[in-house]
Enzyme design. Structure first.
Site, short mmCIF file in Angstrom:
data_model
loop_
_atom_site.label_atom_id
_atom_site.label_comp_id
_atom_site.label_asym_id
_atom_site.label_seq_id
_atom_site.Cartn_x
_atom_site.Cartn_y
_atom_site.Cartn_z
N ALA A 1 1.94 10.99 -5.97
CA ALA A 1 1.68 11.98 -5.31
C ALA A 1 2.87 12.71 -4.46
O ALA A 1 3.10 13.65 -4.15
CB ALA A 1 0.55 11.71 -4.15
N ASP B 1 0.86 -1.27 0.00
CA ASP B 1 0.06 -0.04 -0.03
C ASP B 1 0.91 0.98 -0.03
O ASP B 1 1.69 1.30 0.87
CB ASP B 1 -0.85 -0.10 1.33
CG ASP B 1 -1.42 1.24 1.64
OD1 ASP B 1 -1.63 2.09 0.78
OD2 ASP B 1 -1.97 1.54 2.89
N TYR C 1 -9.00 5.92 -12.20
CA TYR C 1 -7.98 6.41 -11.07
C TYR C 1 -8.38 8.01 -11.14
O TYR C 1 -8.56 8.41 -12.01
CB TYR C 1 -6.71 6.10 -11.78
CG TYR C 1 -5.66 6.31 -10.73
CD1 TYR C 1 -5.29 5.12 -9.88
CD2 TYR C 1 -4.53 7.14 -10.81
CE1 TYR C 1 -4.20 5.05 -8.97
CE2 TYR C 1 -3.67 7.35 -9.91
CZ TYR C 1 -3.37 6.45 -8.88
OH TYR C 1 -2.34 6.28 -7.90
N GLU D 1 -3.68 4.28 -2.28
CA GLU D 1 -3.96 3.89 -1.05
C GLU D 1 -5.43 4.00 -0.87
O GLU D 1 -6.14 3.12 -0.32
CB GLU D 1 -3.16 4.62 -0.21
CG GLU D 1 -3.82 4.60 1.30
CD GLU D 1 -2.52 4.95 2.55
OE1 GLU D 1 -2.44 6.04 2.58
OE2 GLU D 1 -2.45 4.07 3.51
N GLU D 2 -5.97 5.33 -1.33
CA GLU D 2 -7.60 5.42 -0.96
C GLU D 2 -8.24 4.34 -1.66
O GLU D 2 -9.30 3.99 -1.13
CB GLU D 2 -7.79 6.83 -1.23
CG GLU D 2 -7.24 8.01 -0.65
CD GLU D 2 -5.87 8.48 -0.89
OE1 GLU D 2 -5.29 7.90 -2.07
OE2 GLU D 2 -5.31 9.57 -0.33
#
Ligand code: AR6
Length: 482
Positions: free
Chosen positions: A408, A274, A332, A292-293
């Site tokens: 990110a 993750d 996504y 992750e989300e």
């Protein structure tokens, strides 16, 4: 360069190890001072039945403050509560949720206050309220915290998780609504779902579809997970566990690399990475919607980790064993869409946990790309990855990962890949690397791996002329021809 031959030293996906029934001879479920189990262990071992473990009603900052604790008081006024008075929080919660739980469906006025996305919602809200109100029966022992600096685990049933999440949905957890530096649980992620309902957006609508589907499954007698357990393990590397990277003689691990496939599908049964935030779950209850989300939305049981997992430190990780995948998705970020139920086909281990293992490790977030090549930062990432990859028992599965820290968090995909390979080599585990459509990276990694294997390069970071610490590999990457 001439040293980069086109032949490959990579392996096939089928050559990598996965969790298997016969690999998991773990014996009976046990508990200890560092492994808290929230179900009755002897009954579970004898009858495979899940019964809540009883415990004392304790109320302090070293434990989750439970909404149904007799110590939990709040000021209530209006309605049933005459004048402003201090009353048990659970009484107020029951006062508000019980009428909702009794309905078979929401009224038009009720629906007006909740986001409408699917027509079965009106029927679902009463069921979630009913599940939340069963807290006192489903969890009879206070939930501990996985605090920073301590290796510890919590095992609980999937039903207990569902009940905790139903409470989070109705925002019943005390002292968890704000997270300012002064608030009591300021070093913990948020858990009450309030932020999911603020500033409504298309992203949140899709998130809610996934979450509501989860509640639909867990509140339906026919589909709810029966008897399954999930373990959340916080691992910290102690000073003595930290490898001396300059003296690691291990060579490159087995590698499968592909631009096709993803961690959660093709990596099923492996240790699935993750790409986490140090606040576990990142923006899952807000607007974040990257790896992750998405993982937390399709496996919502992971969200409960936010209730008890203190912010991860540099040498810490969280490993979750046994969570269920409920949903499928496509897209996504902004294009993320819930596409329907996921039928779980995984087997369970001796502790009734689904054979899914997720490793949350948070990469560093770089503002300037150059920072990541500093040895201090490379070492931080090596230790972080190794903390998660380290084998504890025999027959541990290989690792499914990809561009950890490279979205990110702005990391360099080649550097991060080699860091993960070094940590995996030290942990003696193979790697399946999914580049998520990046064909250049797939080719690049095949070449790097081939070169490193051919030249029998070890992980060891060498001290050069007593001045500069650098690894052969890292040097090669940062100086590679563009
Ligand atoms: N399988 C394989 N690769 C993937 C997958 C997948 N399912 N999904 C994405 N990728 P990112 P980070 C690739 O940005 O940089 C979250 O908010 C894809 O190429 O999620 O470590 C967390 O909570 C993507 O660009 O990871 C943290 O706060 C790349 O992996 C933060 O983001 C990196 O994914 C972590 O950011």
């Amino acid at each position: 360069s001439s040293s980069l031959s086109s032949s490959s030293s990579c392996c096939e996906l089928r050559d990598l190890k996965r969790l298997r029934q016969h690999h998991s001879k773990m014996g009976p479920l046990t508990y200890s001072s560092t492994h808290i189990v929230l179900i009755d262990v002897p009954i579970f071992n004898r009858e495979r039945k899940v019964v809540a473990q009883t415990g004392r009603d304790i109320w302090n900052s070293n434990l989750v403050k439970m909404p149904d604790s007799s110590h939990s008081l709040m000021t209530a006024k209006g309605g049933f509560f005459q004048q402003s008075s201090l009353v048990p929080r659970w009484k107020v919660i029951t006062y508000h949720l019980a009428p909702l739980a009794k309905k078979t469906s929401l009224d038009v006025e009720d629906v007006a206050v909740v986001p409408k996305t699917e027509n079965y919602y009106p029927k679902l809200f009463p069921k979630i309220a009913d599940l939340a109100l069963k807290l006192q029966h489903i969890l009879r022992k206070v939930v501990p915290l996985l605090q920073g600096g301590q290796t510890a685990s919590i095992t609980l049933s999937q039903l207990q998780i569902a009940c905790l999440l139903a409470n989070a949905f109705f925002c019943t957890f005390p002292h968890r609504n704000t997270s300012t530096p002064k608030s009591e649980y300021h070093n913990y992620p948020t858990i009450n779902f309030s932020s999911l309902f603020w500033s409504w957006s298309d992203r949140k609508k899709e998130k809610l579809r996934a979450i509501m589907h989860y509640f639909k499954v867990v509140t339906d007698e026919k589909t709810k997970p029966k008897g399954g357990l999930v373990t959340f393990e916080r691992r910290c590397l102690s000073d003595t566990d930290i490898p001396d990277w300059r003296r690691c003689e291990e060579m490159m691990p087995k590698l499968y690399v592909s631009s096709k496939g993803d961690i959660e599908t093709e990596g099923t049964g492996m240790l699935q990475v993750d790409f986490a935030s140090s606040w576990i779950g990142g923006g899952v209850l807000g607007s974040g919607l990257v790896q992750e989300e998405i993982l937390f939305l399709i496996n919502p049981e992971l969200i409960v980790s936010r209730l008890f997992t203190e912010k991860l430190g540099d040498r810490e990780c969280l490993i979750i064993t046994g969570s269920q995948q409920y949903s499928s998705y496509s897209g996504y970020g902004d294009s993320f869409e819930w596409t329907g139920p996921h039928e779980e086909t995984l087997q369970r281990d001796d502790w009734s946990r689904l054979q899914r293992q997720i490793l949350a490790i948070d990469a560093q977030h770089y503002k300037h790309r150059k920072e990541q090549f500093k040895m201090i930062n490379v070492t931080r990432e090596l230790n972080k990855a190794y903390c998660g990859f380290q084998s504890i028992g025999p027959n541990e599965p290989d690792i499914a990962t990809g561009k950890w820290g490279c979205g990110a968090f702005n990391g360099d995909p080649h550097l991060k890949a080699v860091i993960q390979l070094m940590a995996a080599a030290k942990a003696n585990r193979g790697v399946a690397f999914f580049t998520f459509g990046d064909e250049d990276l797939e080719q690049g990694l095949k070449q790097i791996h081939h070169l490193l294997v051919k030249e029998k390069t070890t992980v060891a970071v060498r001290t050069s002329e007593g001045l500069l610490c650098r690894s052969e590999v890292l040097w090669w990457i940062s100086h590679r021809p563009v």
